[in-house]
Each structure stands twice: as C-alpha cells, then as structure tokens.
Design a protein around this motif. Structure first.
Motif, PDB file in Angstrom:
ATOM      1  N   GLY A  41       0.821  -1.212   0.000  1.00  0.00           N
ATOM      2  CA  GLY A  41       0.000   0.000   0.000  1.00  0.00           C
ATOM      3  C   GLY A  41       0.847   1.251   0.000  1.00  0.00           C
ATOM      4  O   GLY A  41       0.558   2.213  -0.716  1.00  0.00           O
ATOM      5  N   ALA A  42       1.915   1.264   0.792  1.00  0.00           N
ATOM      6  CA  ALA A  42       2.805   2.428   0.828  1.00  0.00           C
ATOM      7  C   ALA A  42       3.443   2.664  -0.534  1.00  0.00           C
ATOM      8  O   ALA A  42       3.546   3.804  -1.001  1.00  0.00           O
ATOM      9  CB  ALA A  42       3.880   2.241   1.896  1.00  0.00           C
ATOM     10  N   LEU A  55      -0.424   9.651   3.596  1.00  0.00           N
ATOM     11  CA  LEU A  55      -0.891   8.268   3.726  1.00  0.00           C
ATOM     12  C   LEU A  55       0.251   7.286   3.484  1.00  0.00           C
ATOM     13  O   LEU A  55       0.376   6.282   4.195  1.00  0.00           O
ATOM     14  CB  LEU A  55      -2.036   8.011   2.740  1.00  0.00           C
ATOM     15  N   SER A  56       1.086   7.590   2.532  1.00  0.00           N
ATOM     16  CA  SER A  56       2.240   6.738   2.276  1.00  0.00           C
ATOM     17  C   SER A  56       3.190   6.735   3.468  1.00  0.00           C
ATOM     18  O   SER A  56       3.772   5.701   3.804  1.00  0.00           O
ATOM     19  CB  SER A  56       2.960   7.207   1.011  1.00  0.00           C
ATOM     20  N   THR A  57       3.337   7.876   4.128  1.00  0.00           N
ATOM     21  CA  THR A  57       4.192   7.966   5.314  1.00  0.00           C
ATOM     22  C   THR A  57       3.618   7.130   6.464  1.00  0.00           C
ATOM     23  O   THR A  57       4.352   6.403   7.138  1.00  0.00           O
ATOM     24  CB  THR A  57       4.341   9.437   5.757  1.00  0.00           C
ATOM     25  N   VAL A  58       2.320   7.209   6.662  1.00  0.00           N
ATOM     26  CA  VAL A  58       1.666   6.421   7.720  1.00  0.00           C
ATOM     27  C   VAL A  58       1.806   4.923   7.426  1.00  0.00           C
ATOM     28  O   VAL A  58       2.138   4.134   8.321  1.00  0.00           O
ATOM     29  CB  VAL A  58       0.181   6.822   7.861  1.00  0.00           C
ATOM     30  N   LEU A  59       1.583   4.531   6.176  1.00  0.00           N
ATOM     31  CA  LEU A  59       1.700   3.113   5.812  1.00  0.00           C
ATOM     32  C   LEU A  59       3.136   2.618   5.945  1.00  0.00           C
ATOM     33  O   LEU A  59       3.370   1.478   6.356  1.00  0.00           O
ATOM     34  CB  LEU A  59       1.180   2.885   4.401  1.00  0.00           C
ATOM     35  N   THR A  60       4.099   3.453   5.602  1.00  0.00           N
ATOM     36  CA  THR A  60       5.502   3.056   5.743  1.00  0.00           C
ATOM     37  C   THR A  60       5.868   2.889   7.217  1.00  0.00           C
ATOM     38  O   THR A  60       6.540   1.923   7.594  1.00  0.00           O
ATOM     39  CB  THR A  60       6.428   4.085   5.072  1.00  0.00           C
ATOM     40  N   ALA A  61       5.425   3.810   8.059  1.00  0.00           N
ATOM     41  CA  ALA A  61       5.693   3.685   9.500  1.00  0.00           C
ATOM     42  C   ALA A  61       5.035   2.428  10.064  1.00  0.00           C
ATOM     43  O   ALA A  61       5.648   1.701  10.866  1.00  0.00           O
ATOM     44  CB  ALA A  61       5.194   4.926  10.233  1.00  0.00           C
ATOM     45  N   VAL A  95      12.444   0.337   4.207  1.00  0.00           N
ATOM     46  CA  VAL A  95      13.603   1.179   4.506  1.00  0.00           C
ATOM     47  C   VAL A  95      13.971   2.023   3.285  1.00  0.00           C
ATOM     48  O   VAL A  95      14.366   3.185   3.430  1.00  0.00           O
ATOM     49  CB  VAL A  95      14.795   0.310   4.984  1.00  0.00           C
ATOM     50  N   VAL A  96      13.816   1.480   2.092  1.00  0.00           N
ATOM     51  CA  VAL A  96      14.081   2.248   0.867  1.00  0.00           C
ATOM     52  C   VAL A  96      13.046   3.364   0.707  1.00  0.00           C
ATOM     53  O   VAL A  96      13.355   4.436   0.177  1.00  0.00           O
ATOM     54  CB  VAL A  96      14.108   1.312  -0.356  1.00  0.00           C
ATOM     55  N   MET A  97      11.836   3.127   1.172  1.00  0.00           N
ATOM     56  CA  MET A  97      10.786   4.142   1.068  1.00  0.00           C
ATOM     57  C   MET A  97      11.074   5.379   1.918  1.00  0.00           C
ATOM     58  O   MET A  97      10.644   6.477   1.571  1.00  0.00           O
ATOM     59  CB  MET A  97       9.435   3.559   1.503  1.00  0.00           C
ATOM     60  N   VAL A  98      11.789   5.223   3.014  1.00  0.00           N
ATOM     61  CA  VAL A  98      12.027   6.352   3.927  1.00  0.00           C
ATOM     62  C   VAL A  98      12.744   7.509   3.232  1.00  0.00           C
ATOM     63  O   VAL A  98      12.254   8.643   3.275  1.00  0.00           O
ATOM     64  CB  VAL A  98      12.766   5.883   5.207  1.00  0.00           C
ATOM     65  N   PRO A  99      13.903   7.302   2.550  1.00  0.00           N
ATOM     66  CA  PRO A  99      14.520   8.458   1.881  1.00  0.00           C
ATOM     67  C   PRO A  99      13.678   9.000   0.718  1.00  0.00           C
ATOM     68  O   PRO A  99      13.706  10.207   0.445  1.00  0.00           O
ATOM     69  CB  PRO A  99      15.869   7.932   1.384  1.00  0.00           C
ATOM     70  N   LEU A 100      12.905   8.137   0.068  1.00  0.00           N
ATOM     71  CA  LEU A 100      12.012   8.617  -0.990  1.00  0.00           C
ATOM     72  C   LEU A 100      10.960   9.559  -0.419  1.00  0.00           C
ATOM     73  O   LEU A 100      10.663  10.607  -1.011  1.00  0.00           O
ATOM     74  CB  LEU A 100      11.329   7.444  -1.694  1.00  0.00           C
ATOM     75  N   LEU A 101      10.390   9.190   0.710  1.00  0.00           N
ATOM     76  CA  LEU A 101       9.382  10.034   1.340  1.00  0.00           C
ATOM     77  C   LEU A 101       9.974  11.349   1.841  1.00  0.00           C
ATOM     78  O   LEU A 101       9.358  12.408   1.680  1.00  0.00           O
ATOM     79  CB  LEU A 101       8.717   9.280   2.500  1.00  0.00           C
ATOM     80  N   VAL A 102      11.170  11.284   2.420  1.00  0.00           N
ATOM     81  CA  VAL A 102      11.808  12.503   2.912  1.00  0.00           C
ATOM     82  C   VAL A 102      12.105  13.445   1.743  1.00  0.00           C
ATOM     83  O   VAL A 102      11.864  14.659   1.832  1.00  0.00           O
ATOM     84  CB  VAL A 102      13.095  12.160   3.703  1.00  0.00           C
ATOM     85  N   THR A 103      12.598  12.901   0.637  1.00  0.00           N
ATOM     86  CA  THR A 103      12.880  13.722  -0.541  1.00  0.00           C
ATOM     87  C   THR A 103      11.607  14.354  -1.088  1.00  0.00           C
ATOM     88  O   THR A 103      11.587  15.533  -1.442  1.00  0.00           O
ATOM     89  CB  THR A 103      13.556  12.870  -1.631  1.00  0.00           C
ATOM     90  N   ALA A 104      10.537  13.580  -1.142  1.00  0.00           N
ATOM     91  CA  ALA A 104       9.262  14.117  -1.632  1.00  0.00           C
ATOM     92  C   ALA A 104       8.721  15.191  -0.687  1.00  0.00           C
ATOM     93  O   ALA A 104       8.089  16.150  -1.143  1.00  0.00           O
ATOM     94  CB  ALA A 104       8.246  12.997  -1.801  1.00  0.00           C
TER      95      ALA A 104
END
Length: 143
Positions: A41-42, A55-61, A95-104
């Motif tokens: 989902g994330a 929502l992507s941040t919540v799903l990643t967490a 874990v790969v999603m975290v820097p993507l989310l921070v960049t976005a």
C-alpha cells in the motif's frame, strides 16, 4: 526402513501441532498479511500523487513497526521460512521508502507542480518542457 518399495528414505511424520502452536501460527500469518498490505500500500500510494504523501508515510511507519515485530516473532518462535524471507524483503522495501518520502517532503511543491504539469501535457514537447522545468527547480550542487 519403509515398507514401500522404491523408497530408500523413511519419512517421519511431524507431530500434530498443539492448540497454542496453531493459534500462534494463525496470529503470525495474520500479522504477515497486514505487513504485506501496508508495504505494498505504501508503494502504490506513493506512486499515485504527492497529495497522498501523508498516507504513504503512515503506511511506511506501520510497515516498519509490523515488520520489526514480525521479524522478532518469526525468529523467536521459529515460524515459517516464508514469513521470515517475506518479512526481510518487505523491511528492505520499507527502509528504501524512507529516503524517498523525505525527498518528496522536502521538494513537495516542486513535485506537485511537476505532477500537475505532466497531467496536462499531451505532447512530447509539453512533456519535455515539464521535465526541464522540474530539473531547473532541483539543486545542481550539493555542498
């Protein structure tokens, strides 16, 4: 030896699982399904639109929390190898999603403008103009 001809290796039947072991296995697989849904989902929500970044941040967490608890559970209780390998793979994706989310998050306005421009672009020329405009917003040197 086994009484069946053609079989050189005797197969030993596994003892039936107790009720507690069955309940533990059921809980582990339920957690694993929730973990997979949160990771996938994330990823899918991240690709939709930058407006759904929250929502992507919540799903990643949630996937990180579920993944860590599931990893501990799978190792401690020696659960299924599929659960262990799937959890490790999902945690890598989270874990790969975290820097993507921070960049976005850092370039939120630029990404939103780029997505809007690409949504309106009907020709290759307009698409190239959107890409060029987005590249001009990004910093060229770090440090």
């Amino acid at each position: 030896m086994n009484s069946q001809p053609g079989r050189g290796v005797q197969q030993q039947a596994k003892p039936p699982l107790s009720e507690a072991a069955k309940a533990s296995r059921t809980k582990t697989f339920a957690l694993f399904r929730m973990f997979l849904v949160s990771v996938l989902g994330a990823l899918f929500v991240y690709q939709l639109d930058v407006s759904y970044l929250w929502l992507s941040t919540v799903l990643t967490a949630a996937s990180l929390a579920l993944g860590i608890s599931l990893l501990v559970r799978a190792i401690r209780l020696k659960e299924s190898k599929l659960v262990l390998v799937g959890t490790i793979s999902g945690l890598v994706m989270a874990v790969v999603m975290v820097p993507l989310l921070v960049t976005a998050m850092v370039f939120f306005n630029q990404v939103r403008d780029y997505q809007g421009c690409m949504g309106r672009a009907l020709t290759d020329r307009a698409t190239n103009a959107c890409v060029t405009q987005f590249q001009n917003f990004l910093p060229t040197k770090v440090g």
